[in-house]
Design a protein around this motif. Structure first.
Motif, short mmCIF file in Angstrom:
data_model
loop_
_atom_site.label_atom_id
_atom_site.label_comp_id
_atom_site.label_asym_id
_atom_site.label_seq_id
_atom_site.Cartn_x
_atom_site.Cartn_y
_atom_site.Cartn_z
N SER A 1 2.42 -9.11 -5.97
CA SER A 1 1.09 -8.84 -6.35
C SER A 1 0.72 -7.61 -7.05
O SER A 1 -0.47 -7.45 -7.42
N LEU A 2 1.66 -6.77 -7.38
CA LEU A 2 1.46 -5.66 -8.10
C LEU A 2 1.99 -5.43 -9.30
O LEU A 2 3.30 -5.84 -9.58
N PRO A 3 1.47 -4.71 -10.27
CA PRO A 3 2.03 -4.50 -11.71
C PRO A 3 3.29 -3.49 -11.63
O PRO A 3 3.16 -2.78 -10.55
N ARG A 4 4.14 -3.39 -12.32
CA ARG A 4 5.16 -2.22 -12.52
C ARG A 4 4.60 -1.09 -12.63
O ARG A 4 5.14 -0.05 -12.19
N GLU A 5 3.45 -1.09 -13.21
CA GLU A 5 2.81 0.16 -13.37
C GLU A 5 2.25 0.94 -12.14
O GLU A 5 1.87 2.16 -12.57
N THR B 1 -0.21 -15.20 7.44
CA THR B 1 0.17 -14.26 6.58
C THR B 1 -0.87 -14.67 5.37
O THR B 1 -1.61 -15.70 5.19
N GLY B 2 -0.94 -13.42 4.37
CA GLY B 2 -1.52 -13.88 3.06
C GLY B 2 -2.72 -12.91 3.12
O GLY B 2 -3.18 -12.24 4.01
N PRO B 3 -3.42 -12.75 1.84
CA PRO B 3 -4.45 -11.94 1.66
C PRO B 3 -5.72 -11.95 2.76
O PRO B 3 -6.22 -11.10 2.81
N ALA B 4 -6.19 -13.29 2.98
CA ALA B 4 -7.44 -13.45 3.69
C ALA B 4 -7.30 -12.70 5.10
O ALA B 4 -7.96 -11.87 5.45
N VAL B 5 -5.86 -12.94 5.90
CA VAL B 5 -5.98 -12.40 7.24
C VAL B 5 -5.79 -10.81 7.14
O VAL B 5 -5.61 -10.13 7.89
N ARG B 6 -5.19 -10.39 5.80
CA ARG B 6 -5.18 -8.97 5.73
C ARG B 6 -6.27 -8.31 5.29
O ARG B 6 -6.35 -6.95 5.14
N ASN B 7 -7.11 -9.33 5.06
CA ASN B 7 -8.51 -8.54 4.31
C ASN B 7 -8.18 -7.90 3.07
O ASN B 7 -8.97 -6.82 2.84
N ASP B 8 -7.46 -8.44 2.31
CA ASP B 8 -6.99 -7.65 0.87
C ASP B 8 -8.04 -8.21 -0.16
O ASP B 8 -7.95 -9.07 -0.92
N PHE B 9 -8.86 -7.24 -0.27
CA PHE B 9 -10.05 -7.56 -1.16
C PHE B 9 -9.63 -7.69 -2.65
O PHE B 9 -10.14 -8.57 -3.53
N ARG B 10 -8.64 -6.65 -2.92
CA ARG B 10 -7.99 -6.67 -4.24
C ARG B 10 -7.50 -8.04 -4.65
O ARG B 10 -7.84 -8.75 -5.73
N VAL B 11 -6.76 -8.54 -3.92
CA VAL B 11 -5.91 -9.79 -4.03
C VAL B 11 -6.81 -10.90 -4.39
O VAL B 11 -6.83 -11.93 -5.00
N LEU B 12 -7.64 -11.02 -3.15
CA LEU B 12 -8.69 -12.14 -3.27
C LEU B 12 -9.72 -12.28 -4.31
O LEU B 12 -9.85 -13.34 -4.96
N GLN B 13 -9.98 -11.12 -5.08
CA GLN B 13 -10.74 -11.05 -6.06
C GLN B 13 -10.18 -11.53 -7.39
O GLN B 13 -10.48 -12.28 -8.15
N HIS C 1 0.77 -1.43 0.10
CA HIS C 1 0.11 -0.32 -0.06
C HIS C 1 0.69 1.51 -0.07
O HIS C 1 0.46 2.37 -0.37
N ALA C 2 2.03 1.02 0.28
CA ALA C 2 3.15 2.41 0.42
C ALA C 2 3.89 2.63 -0.89
O ALA C 2 4.54 3.68 -0.94
N ILE C 3 3.88 1.53 -1.89
CA ILE C 3 4.70 1.59 -3.07
C ILE C 3 4.47 2.76 -3.78
O ILE C 3 5.56 3.65 -4.01
#
Lengths: 249, 249
Positions: free
Chosen positions: A88-92, B210-222, A66-68
């Protein structure tokens, strides 16, 4: 080539340490946390700053997803190459006038845990062949497992890691719930867990499967279902169904 | 005390080896497979037979679950103590005029894999205190983790092992399916897997999640749900739901 690492967390620390061990100089480690940066600086002999980002040819941004974007805006040099280290994030996501890249180490980093850096896979992405070559040379100096990877591929790498690590850890947590409920020390299961994991060093996991589902042992499956309820029962049914499907039982 | 081990598989081999290493003599190893028994006999210096079961004070039956009952009928001596080594069967599966017990090592045994026997937990069950003391002394000679366990408790031990080992291995198999589909070598995930498992030596798995579920990271889960379908998607949803429930997200 001047290299600056941005971040003061576990990834920034371990990357800095890995490069330093290979006599690859880091010009600066930059971040917000003065105390952590000072610790890294003293241990590894790297200059640090919390306010004045040094000029560099290559910036490695090793901060939380989230800080990138915000951090990437600090870099103004159009001649620089800038890589983030996220899976999990694109270069862009990088916002600036420079060449963009990804330098993703597939590992879970803890501060006080020594790691064999040569075994860590690095997945690289860049805008052009020159940058890719440069990052490949750099990553290869610390690791024996370096490969190019598109964002498309990186998504699947991350997904594989969720199954093989995040979900595996959650099954350990659910297993511990069960053993705790019967006052059986979870430590008793550690030798079995280590042996299970060691097996896949030499055997594909599909060939190493054991347990009641793959044996089609109805007696034990029924017995277990009676011991479970709620979400653990759902997990039990879903995973047994998946095992039966995989082995066409 | 005369001890006879019945069986020629991996459990019989490793038990024989563990006792022999501690200078506890085994009078005989008995089974059907001449070739395997001969190999064990030669390696460990234990007499063997495929047709004449020796008289003994203690018989350890280390054969597959489905063969235990039949094998147990071979023992006629009412003065003997007879223990099976199964995790999922009651003592009463043993059919004969003797005292019945269970001597269950919680480990997965492979023939050519060296094991640290002292770390293997042994779960014991007997009809009376004398027999329990005898089996405890015997198990303690090869292991530092010996405990009494009722059949009721043994069922939960087996269930815990299914979650922590059989299901974990199946997640590795599903993970490998995903990585294979993108031509990513599964070996690249092994350092991460080993690190994930090493963590629970020192940290309860619930605290290591760790991982998207425990971070509640909707973007990655979707994003991940779009990459999956069929049974792997079911697993993904079930386990994420379970993670959210455990951490009250």
């Amino acid at each position: 080539m001047n290299i600056v690492i941005i971040g003061s967390g576990n990834v920034a620390y371990h990357l800095s340490k890995a490069f330093t061990q290979q006599d690859i100089p880091i010009s600066q480690i930059f971040g917000r946390n003065d105390e952590k940066l000072q610790g890294i600086s003293e241990e590894l002999g790297i200059p640090y700053s919390t306010h004045q980002l040094a000029e560099a040819d290559l910036y490695l941004i090793a901060v939380s997803d989230h800080a990138i974007e915000e951090v990437s805006e600090l870099i103004k040099n159009p001649e620089a190459l800038v890589a983030h280290t996220s899976g999990s994030l694109p270069r862009e996501m990088l916002k600036g006038p420079y060449r963009k890249a990804c330098f993703y180490p597939l590992q879970t980093f803890s501060l006080h845990q020594d790691l064999d850096y040569r075994k860590i896979p690095f997945f690289l992405e860049a805008e052009n062949e020159n940058d890719l070559d440069l990052l490949t040379t750099l990553a290869s100096s610390i690791s024996d497992n370096v490969m190019e990877s598109s964002y498309e591929k990186r998504k699947y790498i991350h997904l594989t890691a969720v199954f093989a690590c995040n979900f595996v850890n959650h099954l350990f947590a659910r297993a511990q719930e069960i053993s705790n409920s019967q006052e059986i020390p979870f430590s008793y299961f550690l030798p079995l867990i280590h042996e299970t994991v060691d097996k896949i060093n030499t055997l594909p996991p599909k060939d190493a499967q054991t347990g009641p589902a793959v044996r089609n042992d109805f007696r034990v499956l029924q017995l277990h279902e009676k011991l479970l309820k709620g979400t653990p029962l759902e997990i039990y049914k879903t995973l047994n169904q998946s095992i039966k499907e995989m082995y066409e039982l």
